[in-house]
Scaffold this motif. Structure first.
Motif, PDB file in Angstrom:
ATOM      1  N   GLY A 102     -41.031   2.046  40.754  1.00  0.00           N
ATOM      2  CA  GLY A 102     -40.271   0.534  40.925  1.00  0.00           C
ATOM      3  C   GLY A 102     -41.427  -0.503  41.073  1.00  0.00           C
ATOM      4  N   GLY A 103     -42.857   0.284  40.708  1.00  0.00           N
ATOM      5  CA  GLY A 103     -43.861  -0.868  41.329  1.00  0.00           C
ATOM      6  C   GLY A 103     -44.278  -2.248  40.004  1.00  0.00           C
ATOM      7  N   VAL A 104     -45.001  -2.507  40.062  1.00  0.00           N
ATOM      8  CA  VAL A 104     -45.575  -3.805  39.266  1.00  0.00           C
ATOM      9  C   VAL A 104     -47.731  -3.250  38.964  1.00  0.00           C
ATOM     10  CG1 VAL A 104     -44.053  -4.896  39.807  1.00  0.00           C
ATOM     11  CG2 VAL A 104     -46.803  -5.801  40.768  1.00  0.00           C
ATOM     12  N   VAL A 105     -47.255  -3.482  37.886  1.00  0.00           N
ATOM     13  CA  VAL A 105     -49.083  -3.161  37.790  1.00  0.00           C
ATOM     14  C   VAL A 105     -49.556  -4.695  36.839  1.00  0.00           C
ATOM     15  CG1 VAL A 105     -50.747  -1.842  35.662  1.00  0.00           C
ATOM     16  CG2 VAL A 105     -48.435  -1.173  36.380  1.00  0.00           C
ATOM     17  N   TYR A 106     -50.876  -4.435  37.501  1.00  0.00           N
ATOM     18  CA  TYR A 106     -52.044  -6.079  36.921  1.00  0.00           C
ATOM     19  C   TYR A 106     -52.836  -5.507  36.186  1.00  0.00           C
ATOM     20  CZ  TYR A 106     -48.974  -8.835  40.435  1.00  0.00           C
ATOM     21  OH  TYR A 106     -48.215  -9.797  40.602  1.00  0.00           O
ATOM     22  N   GLY A 107     -52.917  -6.215  35.116  1.00  0.00           N
ATOM     23  CA  GLY A 107     -54.836  -5.683  34.321  1.00  0.00           C
ATOM     24  C   GLY A 107     -54.822  -7.302  33.554  1.00  0.00           C
ATOM     25  N   THR A 143     -52.690 -14.112  39.831  1.00  0.00           N
ATOM     26  CA  THR A 143     -52.342 -12.909  39.949  1.00  0.00           C
ATOM     27  C   THR A 143     -53.169 -12.527  41.593  1.00  0.00           C
ATOM     28  OG1 THR A 143     -54.397 -11.785  39.554  1.00  0.00           O
ATOM     29  CG2 THR A 143     -52.771 -11.614  37.722  1.00  0.00           C
ATOM     30  N   PHE A 144     -53.944 -13.060  42.004  1.00  0.00           N
ATOM     31  CA  PHE A 144     -53.733 -12.190  43.527  1.00  0.00           C
ATOM     32  C   PHE A 144     -52.844 -13.145  44.273  1.00  0.00           C
ATOM     33  CE2 PHE A 144     -59.314 -12.765  43.683  1.00  0.00           C
ATOM     34  CZ  PHE A 144     -58.952 -11.236  42.111  1.00  0.00           C
ATOM     35  N   TYR A 145     -52.731 -13.970  44.358  1.00  0.00           N
ATOM     36  CA  TYR A 145     -51.444 -14.843  45.130  1.00  0.00           C
ATOM     37  C   TYR A 145     -50.234 -14.155  44.513  1.00  0.00           C
ATOM     38  CZ  TYR A 145     -47.706 -18.476  46.980  1.00  0.00           C
ATOM     39  OH  TYR A 145     -46.931 -19.177  47.742  1.00  0.00           O
ATOM     40  N   LYS A 149     -47.006 -12.012  46.897  1.00  0.00           N
ATOM     41  CA  LYS A 149     -45.994 -12.036  47.036  1.00  0.00           C
ATOM     42  C   LYS A 149     -45.504 -10.447  46.626  1.00  0.00           C
ATOM     43  CE  LYS A 149     -45.482 -15.630  43.932  1.00  0.00           C
ATOM     44  NZ  LYS A 149     -44.722 -16.157  43.084  1.00  0.00           N
ATOM     45  N   ASP A 150     -45.162  -9.820  45.748  1.00  0.00           N
ATOM     46  CA  ASP A 150     -45.110  -8.481  45.498  1.00  0.00           C
ATOM     47  C   ASP A 150     -45.397  -7.542  46.922  1.00  0.00           C
ATOM     48  OD1 ASP A 150     -44.826  -8.903  42.765  1.00  0.00           O
ATOM     49  OD2 ASP A 150     -46.531  -7.729  41.814  1.00  0.00           O
ATOM     50  N   LEU A 151     -45.810  -7.523  47.358  1.00  0.00           N
ATOM     51  CA  LEU A 151     -46.751  -6.486  48.574  1.00  0.00           C
ATOM     52  C   LEU A 151     -45.539  -6.684  49.655  1.00  0.00           C
ATOM     53  CD1 LEU A 151     -49.982  -6.626  47.976  1.00  0.00           C
ATOM     54  CD2 LEU A 151     -48.481  -4.734  47.791  1.00  0.00           C
ATOM     55  N   ALA A 152     -44.794  -8.005  49.777  1.00  0.00           N
ATOM     56  CA  ALA A 152     -44.506  -8.056  50.876  1.00  0.00           C
ATOM     57  C   ALA A 152     -43.162  -8.201  50.126  1.00  0.00           C
ATOM     58  CB  ALA A 152     -44.279 -10.465  50.897  1.00  0.00           C
ATOM     59  N   ASP A 153     -42.172  -8.619  49.130  1.00  0.00           N
ATOM     60  CA  ASP A 153     -41.481  -7.481  48.911  1.00  0.00           C
ATOM     61  C   ASP A 153     -41.497  -6.137  49.115  1.00  0.00           C
ATOM     62  OD1 ASP A 153     -40.565 -10.198  48.434  1.00  0.00           O
ATOM     63  OD2 ASP A 153     -41.003 -10.434  46.158  1.00  0.00           O
ATOM     64  N   GLY A 154     -41.741  -5.426  49.470  1.00  0.00           N
ATOM     65  CA  GLY A 154     -41.928  -4.025  49.273  1.00  0.00           C
ATOM     66  C   GLY A 154     -42.523  -3.833  48.033  1.00  0.00           C
TER      67      GLY A 154
END
Length: 378
Positions: A102-107, A143-145, A149-154
């Motif tokens: 259920g997570g997200v990936v940045y690259g 992407t940092f921003y 937001k993703d972390l705040a959404d759990g």
């Protein structure tokens, strides 16, 4: 009083973009300097000298580093995953695990203009955009921003990048149990401006447009080492070049085209910025002779308990053996040592980058692979 990053130079800016993304007045823009690298530019009319940009700058501030916990040599059990990757396919498995939970990936990914950007993905079928080495500095953009937001959404977040980029997001976000930082081993970064001029040079020579570019081609070289690159043109044709004979690639490998901070990198050390560090396991033939790394082998370094636990989640999909930091750096000294400054290029005249090739270079380029592997094991 100047309490901003106004006037920063390439010599004290790694280009991570943390300042640009943190600014509450949106008065910072990332613009290219004469060498094609991104630097922050401050609109002094809008700046309120709050100092937030300085507070998140990893070049101004010391960033917490992690002690190495465990080291491994590894590759994906699925050969298709290995062949789609630059080395052992470990990143793909980490990304898959993140998305499935259920997570997200940045690259880093290419765009249609062959510029590199950090992007956000949450679908397994898009992981391919983030695979394979891209020897051009990526723009982290917003992407940092977005991660915040993703972390705040759990949501669980995997963010991959060079050490300086991870230092930037670490300063921006702080410590968060939901954020997993995956450091990608870095020789140093050439400029996107130079790469764009290089692509234009190719197109002017060939009289056709470049559609895709692969630095470490798997079609001609199954292990994906620094031997051949692949250029795909819009007319459907392909071209393969030896890296040591190519002006852009050879300048990168020899350290002529790197960002100024790369020659004195703060992150070349036994302590690491990320939770996990992924690198090529050069020299596996000597250090782990029973490991089957003919198609690619990754060095995986766990630098935090969070990273160690995350690796445990994908171990069932890996061929993996314990290793040591000493074995890894014995064949990959760039993990702890900055590139030596040589004849640093100042212009975008691609013809000036065409390498002078020695007989030794020719022998190395055209030597059959089976002989190279035999020599490595001696």
């Amino acid at each position: 009083m100047n309490n901003s990053i106004s006037g920063v130079l390439e010599s004290n800016c790694c280009g991570c973009g943390a300042c640009y993304q943190k600014c509450p007045k949106r008065c910072i823009a990332m613009v290219r300097n004469q060498r094609g690298f991104l630097l922050p530019s401050v609109d002094k009319q809008l700046c309120i000298n709050c100092g937030m940009c300085c507070n998140v700058c990893p070049e101004i501030n010391d960033v917490e580093k992690n002690s190495i916990k465990k080291c491994f040599i590894a590759k994906a059990k699925d050969e298709g995953t290995v062949l789609q990757s630059t080395s052992g396919g470990v990143f793909s498995l980490l990304a898959n695990k993140t998305i499935r939970s259920g997570g997200v990936v940045y690259g880093c990914a290419w765009d249609r203009e062959l510029l590199t950007h950090h992007v956000r993905i949450e679908s397994e079928n898009k992981i391919g955009y983030l695979r394979q080495s891209k020897y051009v500095q990526s723009n982290t953009e917003h992407t940092f921003y977005e991660v915040k937001k993703d972390l705040a959404d759990g949501r669980r977040v995997l963010y991959s990048g060079t050490a300086c980029q991870l230092a930037g997001i670490k300063m921006f976000i702080g410590n968060d149990d939901g954020l997993i930082l995956v450091e990608l081993a870095c020789h140093g970064v050439p400029s996107p401006g130079l790469f764009q001029e290089y692509i234009k040079w190719i197109e002017s020579k060939k009289k056709k447009k470049v559609k895709e570019y692969s630095f470490r081609n798997r079609y001609k070289h199954k292990k994906g080492e620094h031997y051949q690159l692949r250029i795909k043109y819009e007319d459907g044709t392909d071209e393969y070049r030896y890296s040591k004979l190519d002006p852009y690639y050879s300048a990168f490998l020899s350290g002529k085209s790197l960002r100024e901070t790369c020659y004195n990198c703060k992150y070349k050390a036994n302590k690491r910025i990320g939770d996990l560090l992924l690198a090529d396991f050069w020299g596996w033939e000597k250090e782990h002779s029973k490991f089957h790394g003919e198609r690619g082998a990754s060095a995986v370094i766990c630098a935090s308990e969070k990273g160690t636990q995350f690796l445990e989640e994908i171990k069932g999909d890996l061929d993996i053996q314990k290793s040591t930091w000493e074995k890894i750096i014995a064949h990959n000294v760039s993990l702890i040592t900055s590139v030596s400054r040589k004849q640093q290029i100042k212009s975008f005249v691609i013809e000036e980058l065409i390498p002078k090739v020695t007989i030794k270079d020719i022998a190395s380029i055209y030597m059959p692979e089976r002989i190279k592997y035999f020599i490595k094991k001696i």
